[in-house]
Design an enzyme around this catalytic site. Sequence first.
Site, PDB file in Angstrom:
ATOM      1  N   HIS A  75      67.649 166.594   4.208  1.00 27.30           N
ATOM      2  CA  HIS A  75      68.236 165.375   3.648  1.00 27.30           C
ATOM      3  C   HIS A  75      67.147 164.425   3.144  1.00 27.30           C
ATOM      4  O   HIS A  75      67.277 163.802   2.088  1.00 27.30           O
ATOM      5  CB  HIS A  75      69.067 164.650   4.716  1.00 27.30           C
ATOM      6  CG  HIS A  75      70.291 165.392   5.140  1.00 27.30           C
ATOM      7  ND1 HIS A  75      71.031 166.157   4.267  1.00 27.30           N
ATOM      8  CD2 HIS A  75      70.919 165.474   6.338  1.00 27.30           C
ATOM      9  CE1 HIS A  75      72.057 166.673   4.917  1.00 27.30           C
ATOM     10  NE2 HIS A  75      72.010 166.278   6.169  1.00 27.30           N
ATOM     11  N   ASP A 105      70.884 182.549  -3.194  1.00 27.38           N
ATOM     12  CA  ASP A 105      71.353 183.633  -2.328  1.00 27.38           C
ATOM     13  C   ASP A 105      70.822 184.989  -2.779  1.00 27.38           C
ATOM     14  O   ASP A 105      70.516 185.846  -1.948  1.00 27.38           O
ATOM     15  CB  ASP A 105      72.882 183.665  -2.281  1.00 27.38           C
ATOM     16  CG  ASP A 105      73.446 182.679  -1.262  1.00 27.38           C
ATOM     17  OD1 ASP A 105      72.678 182.223  -0.396  1.00 27.38           O
ATOM     18  OD2 ASP A 105      74.644 182.363  -1.338  1.00 27.38           O
ATOM     19  N   CYS A 130      72.461 179.213 -12.208  1.00 24.67           N
ATOM     20  CA  CYS A 130      72.695 177.903 -11.609  1.00 24.67           C
ATOM     21  C   CYS A 130      71.920 177.710 -10.309  1.00 24.67           C
ATOM     22  O   CYS A 130      72.080 176.699  -9.634  1.00 24.67           O
ATOM     23  CB  CYS A 130      74.186 177.679 -11.365  1.00 24.67           C
ATOM     24  SG  CYS A 130      74.934 178.885 -10.252  1.00 24.67           S
ATOM     25  N   GLU A 168      75.153 186.825  -7.051  1.00 23.13           N
ATOM     26  CA  GLU A 168      74.257 186.410  -5.970  1.00 23.13           C
ATOM     27  C   GLU A 168      74.113 187.485  -4.897  1.00 23.13           C
ATOM     28  O   GLU A 168      73.342 187.330  -3.954  1.00 23.13           O
ATOM     29  CB  GLU A 168      74.741 185.091  -5.348  1.00 23.13           C
ATOM     30  CG  GLU A 168      76.216 185.054  -5.023  1.00 23.13           C
ATOM     31  CD  GLU A 168      76.725 183.653  -4.717  1.00 23.13           C
ATOM     32  OE1 GLU A 168      75.918 182.767  -4.404  1.00 23.13           O
ATOM     33  OE2 GLU A 168      77.952 183.453  -4.785  1.00 23.13           O
TER      34      GLU A 168
END
Length: 569
Positions: free
Chosen positions: A186, A452, A499, A428
């Site tokens: 974060h 992934d 992406c 992925e």
Amino acid sequence: MKGIGISPGIALGKVFIYKEPEIVLFKKQVEDLNYETERLERAVEEGLSQIENIYDQVLKTLGKREAEIFNAHKMIMKDPEFVGLVERKIKSERVNAEWAVKEVVDYYIELFKNIEDGYLRERVLDLKDVSKRLLRILLGIETVDLGSLKEECIIVAEDLTPSDTAQMNKEVVIGLVTGLGGKNSHTSIMARTLEIPAITGLKGITNVAKNGDFMIIHGKEGLLLLNPSEKDIKRYKEKKRSYEEFKLKLTKMRREKSISKDGIKVDVLANIGNPKDVDKVIENNGMGVGLYRTEFLYMGRNKPPTEEEQFKAYKIVAERLAGRPVIIRTLDVGGDKDLPYLNLSREKNPFLGYRAIRLCLDMIDIFKMQLRAILRASAFGNIKIMFPMISNVKEIREIKRILEGIKKELRDQKIPFNENIEIGIMVEVPAVAIHSDIFAKEADFFSIGTNDLIQYTLAADRGNQDISYLYSQYHPAVLKLIKMTIENGHKEGIKVGMCGEAASDEKLIPILLAMGLDEFSMCPSSMLKARWIINKTSKTEVAAMLDAILSLATAEEVEKFIDEKIILS
């Protein structure tokens, strides 16, 4: 010193050492159990009030996506299971509230300590942040207020919680250095959003640096110079000036198209997590949205969003982008991203388990509701649907069958939608990349999810710092899978985009362009730099190097080749 660069930029300034006040706990036997549980209740109320204030502050300065971190904190603080366990421990063992909180938190940490998944590790960090807040309130401990800093400084800490980062005075904090943390923590995300240079991975740094020391940090390279020479200060001031000038130049790229030096046009799109993110897409003249993550609609609540809530969230993005493509990814949660109201069981290996499309095809009512909302919104713009975690052709065929049933319902109800809406899949899973010639016959487009794809191909959890050296987008095996997917997609006449984070990798963009990637989708703040790189790259020249690159043995060799041979001018 060399750490991990987590937010680009160069900072030169004085060190401010931030150390959390030590929390010393003692186990005490208590007689008045009502008084002790009331102390806990008051501390929880005060903690919720503090978190609410931080949430409002972050919402105003950073936006909803970053503020959602503190919604997660509120959920923990209000969680009846967590608070209930603490209360039961107070009563059953007749112990003080502080000790009960410590024992319950230790129990949860022990429960999750062997889980390698990065998402769940972040939840453990959230729990630690919340528990420290609760303990400080119970013990009456005052903390250093990072919002009250008056002079420019680089904050150096062993660790920074999201609460710490959210409250610091952004006007004077010019850099961050931590001993612990990762690229996807974060705090890292907040640093990038605030465009503050930051480095992590320097364990014990607070024992090396002192308040008032002079420091230089290079956020992209992960370099730190402590008490540098005048020569180094002069050199890095010049680098900082050049970097700031380059950032200014990038703003001019808003008016440019994404066309290579030899005239090949591609699209640079954005990854977004909520409707507010569209502001940045429009500001940077993005060609659309290549990944609209829909998880935000489902999180921080006690039941799934209604069809109407979803419809509005999709419709507003489609309308604002006025004909530019909006690729909406269906719900991508599961064993690694728990939604309490789904009552999902714990899995030992969540990334290979019950998640994404596997969950949706099982929880069919939730899936159908989302598909109805997306189809309805498609009447208001150029919406496409993308399905995550596809691993076999039967899944696509089942999705098509379900989708046709929903289309029939909407026709019968006279509800407008795009009859020819495109459906695509995320590539992925290595099996899909290898079998992409078959999958290309079933889908209208591919979007390569490198995050992934890399970890599945290399058997390396992207969130595990201990094996981070194994996880690399430059690995020749990963690059071969990407090239194979692009070629097989093009043979069937479908577009292939990307992406994952690799789409914005400055070194990899020329390689992907040379392979024929049609669409690069990334964080909105990375779009202008990507466009600049594309404009400076000759696809033909780099394509001539592909065989040499793919014949290399290691990720390190590939990266070295790119550094030495691909010069942008």
